[in-house]
Scaffold this active site. Sequence first.
Site, PDB file in Angstrom:
ATOM      1  N   HIS A  90     -12.397   0.176  -5.684  1.00 27.43           N
ATOM      2  CA  HIS A  90     -13.432   0.251  -6.711  1.00 27.43           C
ATOM      3  C   HIS A  90     -12.860  -0.202  -8.052  1.00 27.43           C
ATOM      4  O   HIS A  90     -11.858   0.342  -8.528  1.00 27.43           O
ATOM      5  CB  HIS A  90     -13.941   1.696  -6.796  1.00 27.43           C
ATOM      6  CG  HIS A  90     -15.270   1.833  -7.446  1.00 27.43           C
ATOM      7  ND1 HIS A  90     -15.686   3.029  -8.000  1.00 27.43           N
ATOM      8  CD2 HIS A  90     -16.306   0.961  -7.604  1.00 27.43           C
ATOM      9  CE1 HIS A  90     -16.912   2.883  -8.486  1.00 27.43           C
ATOM     10  NE2 HIS A  90     -17.304   1.623  -8.245  1.00 27.43           N
ATOM     11  N   ASP A  92     -18.528   5.059 -10.939  1.00 22.10           N
ATOM     12  CA  ASP A  92     -19.977   5.199 -10.785  1.00 22.10           C
ATOM     13  C   ASP A  92     -20.432   6.503 -11.430  1.00 22.10           C
ATOM     14  O   ASP A  92     -19.825   7.565 -11.205  1.00 22.10           O
ATOM     15  CB  ASP A  92     -20.362   5.210  -9.302  1.00 22.10           C
ATOM     16  CG  ASP A  92     -20.144   3.871  -8.629  1.00 22.10           C
ATOM     17  OD1 ASP A  92     -20.040   2.857  -9.362  1.00 22.10           O
ATOM     18  OD2 ASP A  92     -20.058   3.846  -7.391  1.00 22.10           O
ATOM     19  N   HIS A 119     -27.449   4.239  -9.013  1.00 23.24           N
ATOM     20  CA  HIS A 119     -26.379   4.787  -9.857  1.00 23.24           C
ATOM     21  C   HIS A 119     -26.037   3.729 -10.908  1.00 23.24           C
ATOM     22  O   HIS A 119     -26.559   2.616 -10.881  1.00 23.24           O
ATOM     23  CB  HIS A 119     -25.132   5.165  -9.034  1.00 23.24           C
ATOM     24  CG  HIS A 119     -24.453   4.000  -8.422  1.00 23.24           C
ATOM     25  ND1 HIS A 119     -24.844   3.408  -7.220  1.00 23.24           N
ATOM     26  CD2 HIS A 119     -23.380   3.256  -8.848  1.00 23.24           C
ATOM     27  CE1 HIS A 119     -24.062   2.396  -6.918  1.00 23.24           C
ATOM     28  NE2 HIS A 119     -23.156   2.268  -7.902  1.00 23.24           N
ATOM     29  N   HIS A 132     -22.870   1.542 -12.309  1.00 23.64           N
ATOM     30  CA  HIS A 132     -21.478   1.109 -12.171  1.00 23.64           C
ATOM     31  C   HIS A 132     -20.981   0.724 -13.566  1.00 23.64           C
ATOM     32  O   HIS A 132     -21.573  -0.111 -14.252  1.00 23.64           O
ATOM     33  CB  HIS A 132     -21.375  -0.093 -11.226  1.00 23.64           C
ATOM     34  CG  HIS A 132     -19.986  -0.630 -11.119  1.00 23.64           C
ATOM     35  ND1 HIS A 132     -19.032  -0.087 -10.277  1.00 23.64           N
ATOM     36  CD2 HIS A 132     -19.390  -1.679 -11.757  1.00 23.64           C
ATOM     37  CE1 HIS A 132     -17.907  -0.770 -10.406  1.00 23.64           C
ATOM     38  NE2 HIS A 132     -18.096  -1.750 -11.284  1.00 23.64           N
TER      39      HIS A 132
END
Length: 258
Positions: free
Chosen positions: A151, A155, A230, A232
């Site tokens: 990642h 998030d 969500h 990011h």
Amino acid sequence: MAFTRATGKHRRPSRMHRTTARAAGVAALATTGVIATVAATPALAAEPSVEDTGLTPVVSMGDSVAEQIDAQAAAQEQAALQKAAEQAARKKAAEQAKKAAELAKKEREAKERAAREAERKRLNAFVAPIAHSYVSTGYKTGGSLWSSGSHTGIDFHAASGTVVHAVGTGTVVSTGWGGSYGNQIVIRMADGMYTQYGHLSSIGVSVGQKVTPGQQIGLSGATGNVTGPHLHFEARTTSEYGSDIDPVAYLRNHGVNV
């Protein structure tokens, strides 16, 4: 016929001598202007102005004329004192007005400095991109969901349509579709870093626009490569993918409790 008088320190001056001396004193006063205005007064005219002796014309002046001269001198002195007092009062008033103006200027400058400092603090302040939320997926979390293998941001938990805020002062450098990021916004921050906001359902700013901390820039969503709605969020050294740094550390260094 010649008029003479015996000399000697014990001899009383003759009347002619006394009269002549007094006339000389009066003439001296007349040259100073002190009795110029009283010469034509009734009191002066009522007295014999010249003794007809056949010798020297002599002006005789009584007590009333002397009193008028004294009164005139006193009036002139009083006028001079009053003028001096008025000048002193004007000078004092001018000094007080100057001090008041200087004090008002200092107070105005202090207020302006305080306002500038407050604005500087506001512009340098940072906020979370989603209010009252939390990090649902951390930085560098591994998995097959990300093409890089981990990642590249964090998030924030957010339902679709949640307001997304600029985390600080900056300028929008990119908006629109960002592939796996879906609808995204990239902002160049005032400190030279970049922040990225992805998976938006709506974009509310345009390239070149200035933004301030907490300003609404869009709405969260589920566009791009996602499993649910969500936000990011990334912190970068450039505007491009692959220059990411730890966004939690970045926000915390700017006072945001994440």
